[in-house]
Design a protein around this motif. Structure first.
Motif, mmCIF file in Angstrom:
data_model
loop_
_atom_site.group_PDB
_atom_site.id
_atom_site.type_symbol
_atom_site.label_atom_id
_atom_site.label_comp_id
_atom_site.label_asym_id
_atom_site.label_seq_id
_atom_site.Cartn_x
_atom_site.Cartn_y
_atom_site.Cartn_z
ATOM 1 N N LEU A 25 0.819 -1.211 0.000
ATOM 2 C CA LEU A 25 0.000 0.000 0.000
ATOM 3 C C LEU A 25 0.854 1.264 0.000
ATOM 4 N N GLY A 26 2.166 1.075 0.129
ATOM 5 C CA GLY A 26 3.101 2.186 0.191
ATOM 6 C C GLY A 26 3.859 2.157 1.498
ATOM 7 N N GLY B 109 -5.519 6.538 -6.617
ATOM 8 C CA GLY B 109 -5.711 5.613 -5.510
ATOM 9 C C GLY B 109 -5.290 4.199 -5.863
ATOM 10 N N ARG B 110 -4.920 3.457 -4.848
ATOM 11 C CA ARG B 110 -4.431 2.091 -5.031
ATOM 12 C C ARG B 110 -5.369 1.107 -4.355
ATOM 13 N N PHE B 111 -5.646 -0.017 -5.032
ATOM 14 C CA PHE B 111 -6.421 -1.116 -4.450
ATOM 15 C C PHE B 111 -5.551 -2.361 -4.492
ATOM 16 N N VAL B 112 -5.311 -2.941 -3.336
ATOM 17 C CA VAL B 112 -4.513 -4.161 -3.227
ATOM 18 C C VAL B 112 -5.387 -5.241 -2.618
ATOM 19 N N PHE C 164 -9.033 -0.525 -13.518
ATOM 20 C CA PHE C 164 -7.729 -0.376 -12.875
ATOM 21 C C PHE C 164 -6.580 -0.706 -13.819
ATOM 22 N N ARG C 165 -5.407 -0.267 -13.413
ATOM 23 C CA ARG C 165 -4.152 -0.663 -14.047
ATOM 24 C C ARG C 165 -3.408 -1.568 -13.070
ATOM 25 N N PHE D 181 -12.043 7.650 -0.834
ATOM 26 C CA PHE D 181 -10.866 7.029 -0.235
ATOM 27 C C PHE D 181 -9.616 7.225 -1.092
ATOM 28 N N ASP D 182 -8.476 7.227 -0.379
ATOM 29 C CA ASP D 182 -7.181 7.282 -1.053
ATOM 30 C C ASP D 182 -6.674 5.883 -1.402
#
Length: 277
Positions: free
Chosen positions: A68-69, A172-175, A237-238, A141-142
């Motif tokens: 997530l970073g 934003g990121r989705f994991v 998404f990418r 959300f971020d």
């Protein structure tokens, strides 16, 4: 695939492979988690901890993986955890200074989240909702995350991915982590019997456990690796990374069909790291 944890006098459910739509899958899995949340937390609570972010039975920890970073960059971020269970991951995120919201389909799982929360302190929003109908405004959300939550159990994963995409802000990121698709071809056994191919990897027919009246009480859906990649793209998404955790030497415990024996030979978890451009 999980096994039903039965009440003492409950008849054994029939395991089969058959179609199961969005409504049936959601109803069955909500009921399964409500009935089995207590046993699940007793059996796996020590491994999961109260405030640890673990991506799967291998024990890959977000504090090391940083999918997530970097932890120091999570401070102040609005984060949605989907299929949060007892919200262990959200509790870890809160400790990093993030503002998590823990969402789960199961009321009983969220009761366990409240129990732990009252024991260790701290507060976070707990929301009972379906992952395919998120009750949040666009761009709320971020980040979003899901450690074995929702995606393995839904009949329409693109619907879920599109809704996650909707509630994320640009960039934003989705994991999310799921059972590694290759496991579908092997028996769900931790010993040597779980190392021989027993089914077609390409058979997408859902695994269903049903009662004596034919009603589904547990449903799990199979997607190949290619299916998952296409689902991510169809959801808007990418895909930036696909992580297949190796089994670490320190982890000597079995978790259902996961074990050191199998984990050292075939992957058990797939983690998809996706970005909303």
């Amino acid at each position: 695939m999980e096994r039903i944890i039965q009440e003492p006098d409950a008849p054994e459910p029939e395991a089969t492979r058959r179609a199961a739509d969005v409504t049936e899958s959601s109803r069955a899995n909500r009921g399964w988690w409500d009935r089995n949340a207590d046993e699940y937390q007793i059996e796996h609570g020590t491994f999961l901890g109260d405030d640890r972010f673990v991506w799967g039975p291998e024990g890959l920890d977000e504090v090391e993986a940083e999918l997530l970073g970097p932890p120091e960059e999570l401070k102040g971020k609005d984060v949605l955890e989907i299929g949060a269970g007892a919200a262990q991951c959200s509790r870890w995120l809160a400790a990093q200074g993030a503002r998590p919201v823990a969402l789960d389909l199961s009321h009983r799982q969220l009761q366990h989240a409240l129990r732990i929360q009252e024991g260790v302190g701290g507060r976070m929003p707990l929301v009972q909702a379906d992952a395919g109908a998120l009750p949040f405004a666009d761009g709320s959300f971020d980040l979003a995350c899901s450690a074995y939550g929702a995606l393995p159990f839904v009949a329409d994963p693109v619907r879920v991915l599109r809704d996650v995409h909707r509630v994320l802000r640009p960039g934003g990121r989705f994991v999310f982590s799921v059972t590694h698709p290759i496991r579908w071809a092997f028996p769900d056994e931790p010993g040597p019997e779980g190392l021989s191919v027993a089914a077609s990897y390409f058979d997408r027919t859902p695994y269903v456990e049903q009662d004596d009246e034919g009603r589904a009480v547990y449903v799990e859906h199979h997607r190949t690796i290619g299916d998952r990649v296409r689902d991510v793209v169809a959801g808007g998404f990418r895909l930036v990374d696909l992580v297949e955790p190796q089994w670490p030497a320190w982890n000597t415990q079995e978790w259902g069909g996961w074990s050191p024996l199998r984990g050292n030979l075939i992957p058990g978890t797939a983690i998809f790291v996706c970005v909303r451009d």
